[in-house]
Design a protein around this motif. Structure first.
Motif, PDB file in Angstrom:
ATOM      1  N   LEU A  65       0.831  -1.209   0.000  1.00  0.00           N
ATOM      2  CA  LEU A  65       0.000   0.000   0.000  1.00  0.00           C
ATOM      3  C   LEU A  65       0.863   1.255   0.000  1.00  0.00           C
ATOM      4  CD1 LEU A  65      -2.911   1.263   0.400  1.00  0.00           C
ATOM      5  CD2 LEU A  65      -2.317   1.286   2.817  1.00  0.00           C
ATOM      6  N   TYR A  66       1.847   1.307   0.876  1.00  0.00           N
ATOM      7  CA  TYR A  66       2.705   2.489   0.964  1.00  0.00           C
ATOM      8  C   TYR A  66       3.651   2.586  -0.230  1.00  0.00           C
ATOM      9  CZ  TYR A  66       1.017   4.175   5.372  1.00  0.00           C
ATOM     10  OH  TYR A  66       0.231   4.717   6.337  1.00  0.00           O
ATOM     11  N   LYS A  67       4.077   1.467  -0.755  1.00  0.00           N
ATOM     12  CA  LYS A  67       4.937   1.478  -1.942  1.00  0.00           C
ATOM     13  C   LYS A  67       4.179   2.070  -3.131  1.00  0.00           C
ATOM     14  CE  LYS A  67       7.760  -1.665  -4.675  1.00  0.00           C
ATOM     15  NZ  LYS A  67       8.140  -3.076  -4.866  1.00  0.00           N
ATOM     16  N   ASN A  68       2.904   1.686  -3.271  1.00  0.00           N
ATOM     17  CA  ASN A  68       2.082   2.205  -4.366  1.00  0.00           C
ATOM     18  C   ASN A  68       1.763   3.685  -4.190  1.00  0.00           C
ATOM     19  OD1 ASN A  68       2.051  -0.213  -5.734  1.00  0.00           O
ATOM     20  ND2 ASN A  68       0.146  -0.893  -4.783  1.00  0.00           N
ATOM     21  N   LYS A  69       1.685   4.151  -2.940  1.00  0.00           N
ATOM     22  CA  LYS A  69       1.454   5.586  -2.685  1.00  0.00           C
ATOM     23  C   LYS A  69       2.624   6.439  -3.134  1.00  0.00           C
ATOM     24  CE  LYS A  69      -1.868   5.723   1.061  1.00  0.00           C
ATOM     25  NZ  LYS A  69      -2.124   6.203   2.420  1.00  0.00           N
ATOM     26  N   LEU A  70       3.833   5.848  -3.104  1.00  0.00           N
ATOM     27  CA  LEU A  70       5.015   6.606  -3.499  1.00  0.00           C
ATOM     28  C   LEU A  70       5.135   6.790  -5.019  1.00  0.00           C
ATOM     29  CD1 LEU A  70       7.668   5.109  -1.054  1.00  0.00           C
ATOM     30  CD2 LEU A  70       6.585   7.355  -0.932  1.00  0.00           C
TER      31      LEU A  70
END
Length: 71
Positions: A65-70
């Motif tokens: 989730l956080y990787k995709n937000k970046l």
């Protein structure tokens, strides 16, 4: 030392989500093991294994989730 705010945010989300998941998972595991009549040692192994599996899955999805937000 400078604080990496995105890393801190991800860490806090992971920890608090883990807290929310831990109680029902632990309670359910203990209830089932007690109902079956398992020993304390076996119950401990089962509960530790379940927590390990749930935490790996939780961490994986939060990291994605956080990787995709970046991006």
């Amino acid at each position: 030392m400078e604080i990496d705010k995105p890393a801190l945010k991800e860490t806090l989300h992971d920890v608090f989500l883990g807290l929310l998941i831990a109680f029902p998972v632990g309670f359910t595991t203990l209830s089932i093991c007690k109902m079956i009549g398992l020993s304390t040692l076996i119950t401990s192994f089962i509960q530790t294994s379940i927590f390990l599996l749930v935490s790996i899955i939780r961490k994986y999805y939060i990291r994605i989730l956080y990787k995709n937000k970046l991006k």
